[in-house]
Design an enzyme around this catalytic site. Structure first.
Site, short mmCIF file in Angstrom:
data_model
loop_
_atom_site.label_atom_id
_atom_site.label_comp_id
_atom_site.label_asym_id
_atom_site.label_seq_id
_atom_site.Cartn_x
_atom_site.Cartn_y
_atom_site.Cartn_z
N ASP A 1 0.84 -1.20 0.00
CA ASP A 1 0.00 0.00 0.00
C ASP A 1 0.87 1.25 0.00
O ASP A 1 1.98 1.22 -0.55
CB ASP A 1 -0.94 -0.06 1.23
CG ASP A 1 -2.28 0.60 0.97
OD1 ASP A 1 -2.28 1.81 0.72
OD2 ASP A 1 -3.31 -0.09 1.02
N SER B 1 -10.93 -0.86 -1.26
CA SER B 1 -9.67 -0.80 -0.51
C SER B 1 -9.87 -1.08 0.97
O SER B 1 -8.98 -1.62 1.62
CB SER B 1 -9.07 0.61 -0.59
OG SER B 1 -8.25 0.75 -1.69
N HIS C 1 -3.72 6.20 3.33
CA HIS C 1 -4.40 5.00 2.85
C HIS C 1 -3.81 3.72 3.45
O HIS C 1 -4.53 2.85 3.95
CB HIS C 1 -4.30 4.98 1.32
CG HIS C 1 -5.14 3.95 0.65
ND1 HIS C 1 -4.66 2.70 0.35
CD2 HIS C 1 -6.41 3.98 0.20
CE1 HIS C 1 -5.61 2.02 -0.27
NE2 HIS C 1 -6.69 2.77 -0.37
#
Ligand SMILES: *[C@@H]1O[C@H](CO)[C@@H](O)[C@H](O)[C@H]1NC(C)=O
Ligand SMILES: *[C@@H]1O[C@H](CO)[C@@H](O)[C@H](O)[C@H]1NC(C)=O
Ligand SMILES: *[C@@H]1O[C@H](CO)[C@@H](O)[C@H](O)[C@H]1NC(C)=O
Ligand SMILES: *[C@@H]1O[C@H](CO)[C@@H](O)[C@H](O)[C@H]1NC(C)=O
Ligand SMILES: *[C@@H]1O[C@H](CO)[C@@H](O)[C@H](O)[C@H]1NC(C)=O
Length: 764
Positions: free
Chosen positions: A141, A543, A212
């Site tokens: 990620d 996600s 994220h």
């Protein structure tokens, strides 16, 4: 998703500007034959790989200056920068089995920060089962914020002995950033830097610049943090799905996206490091499996017993939008929670609209009670409608409540744009694309989201009067009042474009308004201008769904260390639920959700640990499946490293069908009947009897033989056959029709063992 259209335009024009500078060089991933004729001539794999570049490069360039990565575990091969001529030269060499240009993928959140990297940045903001016990989750990620309370290692067991990974030093990151929770961290920049050489102001280290990766890794394996909340909303314990698991982060995504060459290098390292689960909340569009680096890398991973969990993508509700669809990957769609953050918009005409918001509302603050003038700036181009940067004239919006349409740019960015132009509040209006989808965000000013129906009412009120007025009433957090789970509007849908014989997505998991850890130097919006500080923020996307399932896979793995990735996936699929918490069917919009939206259903971790029966698959079985897709010998070789004759293999495995935990049957070319064979393994108690329960799809007859399975022992395997017969009369030539049902094995002594497989039937 919001900014996808513009973003693609933008990144592709960026790439072309850059490629004028480096006109001749492009990154390619070169896959070599693992027992290449020339490999024995070299003392190491690295030297062998370099020899290919040396042969191809005619100039005086040092071959190692062109090499980005040398791969050993995901494939034998390398990534290098090559000219067109060099590419063509290599393509002809016998030891080169495939060569493909590097591609850019994206993180799969509906909230997009990608524009951030292109804004002027403030310097200081940037530079500064036992619950899955014993398992290691590798997260590919944007990196991690290691000081987040979710990665505290208090009470964590020692690092597993098999762990061979490292805590890679870099900007604002050193060995003390890792601990017994966050046991490893690496970063991969070479593919990214080759494609976008301009220095991007983000940490050159495993440290997360966007939020994220911190969010997804804490969702998979974060420890419990009591009183986690976002400005008082959703107060409660934040906890990853597998709080006892260890986490290893592999930073492969940067503000400009995630490059395949970097992803492969990360998977290559993760396989050797010893992870048990790989979590990839990233992807792009469907690709044939032999062209899909994630599919190829994850085939090697599952051969090493590593479960690979991927986001399905956010291009729903468009059919055939599901990505990461290889049958050895668990492909995860998104569902909603029953948690809402309601608002009421009181309009000047006495009518009200219902919306959702996470604005940090203070009941003593008078400004949020004030009625404001409403404005929807529509003249000129469409930019001001979407509240793009620089599109709102101050004299029109100053002191007012501004309506912005969803789409094109990031949702939080719209709030910033309104604030900068002097606006006092914002209503974010869904368009026809989003309908009633209600992903909320934190905003920099009082703001609420309204659905498409409400947005029409709002806009016609604005049109109907000279001085439209409104006031937003914030209602805090409400749990359990709405039907949930339901399928998220944006969640990518099947059928699978490249392999319709496998039903995808596999399952859905929570992916709307998920609260998880956040970098402590970023405001909750992630915007550089946001000076507020938080430990948690809210995000939506497949996600967010993916790491929920990665955590569940770690829980199962820890309870059953001997299970294969296919067994773990089977347990998750066959125990998932198809009804919501009211006992009625899971919804997709206003209709019951179909199998192409939710796969086998919504994940149920408690049942998944104890599924009764599993459908297991050996890596070799996938080879026969690839033969059934009509792939060539060399295409199959590049995925599986197995050199097979499909002709012989299909002769040996007549009527082969992959032992998948769901069924997808395609009737075409006048075919009316298909026999499918499956094998289940008893992982429940010995002396168990299972009866079959079938709900046949419409216009289809289903026969199962035998109708009951008698298991004497644990781990005993039994085979059954299913005949699926079409009763439909011939369809019109170019219509495609679908029907769905299910097949469930029910334990006769213990009704809580229900092993359910969805059946999808397609007429072409
Ligand atoms: C590692 O970083 C921490 C905080 O960023 C710092 O306090 C510590 O001195 C650093 N350690 C080393 C060995 O550089
Ligand atoms: C508002 O009025 C304008 C011009 O009169 C029209 O083009 C637009 O469609 C109207 N919008 C709504 C939502 O009624
Ligand atoms: C974030 O967590 C740290 C460590 O637990 C704590 O000291 C800090 O006060 C928290 N910050 C906020 C804004 O809650
Ligand atoms: C596969 O085997 C065939 C002969 O059995 C051989 O001709 C071919 O080169 C092999 N291909 C690869 C990729 O090893
Ligand atoms: C019945 O099945 C459930 C799993 O679904 C299991 O937890 C439970 O222990 C079983 N009960 C008995 C009596 O075997």
């Amino acid at each position: 998703m919001e900014s996808k259209t513009l973003l693609f335009l933008f990144t592709s024009s960026l790439c072309c500007i850059l490629s004028i500078h480096a006109q001749t060089l492009r990154t390619y991933i070169v896959q070599l034959h693992p027992h290449g004729e020339t490999s024995f001539l070299f003392s190491s794999k690295l030297n062998w790989h370099l020899s290919f570049i040396q042969q191809a490069v005619s100039s005086d360039d040092d071959p190692s200056s062109r090499l980005l990565y040398s791969y050993r575990s995901t494939m034998d091969g390398f990534a290098a920068q090559l000219t067109q001529t060099e590419f063509e030269y290599l393509q002809k060499l016998p030891d080169v089995i495939s060569i493909r240009p590097d591609h850019q993928l994206q993180i799969q959140t509906t909230y997009s920060y990608k524009f951030l990297g292109l804004n002027p940045l403030r310097e200081d903001a940037w530079y500064q089962s036992g619950f899955g016990r014993g398992t290691i989750i590798g997260v590919l990620d944007t990196g991690v914020w290691p000081e987040s309370p979710s990665f505290n290692d208090h009470g964590m067991p020692p690092i597993p002995k098999k762990w061979k990974g490292i805590c890679q030093k870099g900007q604002a990151f050193n060995s003390s950033s890792c601990n017994r929770k966050l046991i490893g961290a690496r970063f991969f920049t070479k593919g990214h830097l080759a494609a976008s050489p301009s220095r991007i102001p983000e940490y050159l280290s495993p440290r997360d610049s966007s939020g994220h990766g911190t969010h997804t890794s804490s969702t998979a394996g974060g420890v419990s943090v009591p009183m986690a909340n976002v400005f008082g909303y959703a107060k409660g314990v934040a906890r990853g799905m597998a709080p006892g698991a260890h986490i290893a982060v592999y930073k492969v995504c940067w503000f400009n996206g995630c490059y395949n060459s970097d992803i492969l290098a990360a998977m290559d390292a993760a396989i050797r490091d010893g992870v048990d689960v790989l979590s990839l909340s990233l992807g792009g569009f469907p690709l044939p499996l032999y062209d899909d680096s994630i599919a190829i890398g994850s085939f090697r991973a599952i051969e090493h017993g590593i479960s690979v969990i991927c986001a399905a993508g956010n291009n729903g509700p468009l059919a055939m939008s599901v990505a990461n669809e290889a049958p050895w990957i668990a492909t995860i769609g998104a569902s909603t929670l029953d948690r809402k953050f309601p608002t009421i918009v009181h309009m000047g005409n006495g009518h009200v609209l219902y919306g959702q918001s996470m604005y940090p509302w203070d009941p003593h603050m008078s400004s949020s009670k004030k009625e404001l003038e409403l404005v929807y700036v529509t003249d000129g181009d469409r930019e001001s409608q979407f509240c793009l940067r620089g599109s709102l004239p101050r004299h029109k919006v100053e002191g007012k409540m501004v309506v912005c349409d969803r789409g094109v740019n990031g949702r939080a960015e719209k709030g910033q744009v309104v604030k900068e132009a002097g606006g006092a509040a914002m209503i974010l209006a869904n368009t026809e694309i989003n309908l009633e989808e209600d992903s909320v965000d934190v905003h920099v000013l009082p703001a609420t989201l309204v659905g498409f129906d409400e947005s029409l009412v709002l806009k016609s009120y604005i049109n109907s009067t000279i001085r439209p007025l409104a006031r937003i009433e914030f209602g805090g957090t409400v749990i359990g009042k709405s039907r949930a789970p339901s399928v998220a509007q944006f969640s990518a849908r099947g059928p699978s474009l490249i392999d319709p014989s496998i039903l995808k997505p596999d399952v859905i998991a929570p992916g709307v308004n998920i609260i998880a850890a956040w970098p402590q130097n970023l405001g909750p919006t992630g915007l550089p201008e946001d000076s507020r500080r938080v430990n948690f923020s809210v995000m939506s996307g497949t996600s967010m769904s993916c790491p929920h399932v990665s955590g569940i896979a770690a829980l199962i793995r820890s309870a059953h260390p001997q299970w294969t990735p296919a067994a773990i996936k089977s347990a998750i699929m066959t125990t998932s639920q198809v009804s919501d918490h009211t006992g009625r069917p899971i919804l997709d919009g206003d209709k019951a959700a179909g199998v192409f939206a939710m796969g086998a259903g919504h994940v149920n971790p408690e049942r998944a640990i104890n599924p009764g029966l599993i459908y297991d698959i050996k890596p070799d079985d996938y080879v026969a499946h690839l033969c059934s897709l009509g792939y060539t010998r060399s295409q199959i070789f590049s995925i599986t490293h197995r050199n097979v004759s499909c002709h012989e293999m299909m002769k040996m495995n007549k009527g082969f069908s992959l032992n998948y935990p769901s069924f997808s049957v395609i009737f075409k070319d006048g075919m009316r009947r298909k026999m499918i064979s499956r094998q289940v393994t008893n992982v429940g108690s010995p002396n168990s009897i299972y009866w079959v329960e079938v709900k046949a799809p419409e216009s289809v007859k289903v026969i199962v033989k035998p109708k009951h399975l008698v298991f004497k022992h644990r781990n005993q395997r039994l085979r059954y056959r299913v005949w699926i017969m079409s009763r439909k009369r011939r369809e019109g030539a170019d219509t495609m029709a679908f029907a769905e049902g299910h097949l469930t094995w029910v334990n006769s002594q213990n009704g809580s063992y229900r092993v359910r497989s969805p059946i999808a039937v397609t007429w072409k």
